[in-house]
Motif scaffolding. Structure first.
Motif, PDB file in Angstrom:
ATOM      1  N   ALA A  40     -22.154 -40.409 -32.738  1.00  0.00           N
ATOM      2  CA  ALA A  40     -23.276 -38.967 -31.870  1.00  0.00           C
ATOM      3  C   ALA A  40     -22.343 -38.321 -31.372  1.00  0.00           C
ATOM      4  O   ALA A  40     -22.881 -36.311 -30.817  1.00  0.00           O
ATOM      5  N   MET A  44     -20.783 -35.559 -33.561  1.00  0.00           N
ATOM      6  CA  MET A  44     -22.053 -34.219 -34.176  1.00  0.00           C
ATOM      7  C   MET A  44     -22.889 -33.869 -33.382  1.00  0.00           C
ATOM      8  O   MET A  44     -23.216 -32.317 -33.814  1.00  0.00           O
ATOM      9  N   HIS A  45     -23.209 -34.239 -32.360  1.00  0.00           N
ATOM     10  CA  HIS A  45     -24.098 -33.805 -31.596  1.00  0.00           C
ATOM     11  C   HIS A  45     -23.565 -32.795 -30.136  1.00  0.00           C
ATOM     12  O   HIS A  45     -24.253 -32.447 -29.534  1.00  0.00           O
ATOM     13  N   VAL A  46     -22.721 -33.410 -29.858  1.00  0.00           N
ATOM     14  CA  VAL A  46     -21.974 -32.314 -28.699  1.00  0.00           C
ATOM     15  C   VAL A  46     -20.698 -31.520 -29.380  1.00  0.00           C
ATOM     16  O   VAL A  46     -20.294 -29.891 -29.225  1.00  0.00           O
ATOM     17  N   PRO A  85     -20.948 -29.118 -32.452  1.00  0.00           N
ATOM     18  CA  PRO A  85     -21.562 -27.692 -31.780  1.00  0.00           C
ATOM     19  C   PRO A  85     -20.955 -26.813 -30.874  1.00  0.00           C
ATOM     20  O   PRO A  85     -20.244 -25.763 -31.148  1.00  0.00           O
TER      21      PRO A  85
END
Length: 67
Positions: free
Chosen positions: A49, A52-54, A57
């Motif tokens: 996570a 992928m999410h920090v 991006p």
């Protein structure tokens, strides 16, 4: 967001991944196989996570930060 801010966020994200990895090392030494499997899954999901999410991006916004 400025590049400097992204660098700071990525450094903290990396530190979090390192801490989670260290927690898993402790678990390997001190937990049963069943407990280790559950912890490994949770830690793996948390690391995924973060990536992928920090990190992803931020890499898209600042490709030069990807190492």
């Amino acid at each position: 967001m400025e590049k400097n801010t992204a660098e700071q966020i990525m450094a903290k994200a990396l530190a979090a991944v390192e801490e989670l990895t260290a927690a898993l090392a402790i678990a390997r030494e001190q937990t049963s196989t069943d407990e280790l499997a559950k912890l490994s899954k949770g830690i793996g999901l948390a690391i995924g996570a973060i990536e992928m999410h920090v990190n992803v991006p931020l890499y898209h916004r600042f490709p030069e930060l990807e190492k």
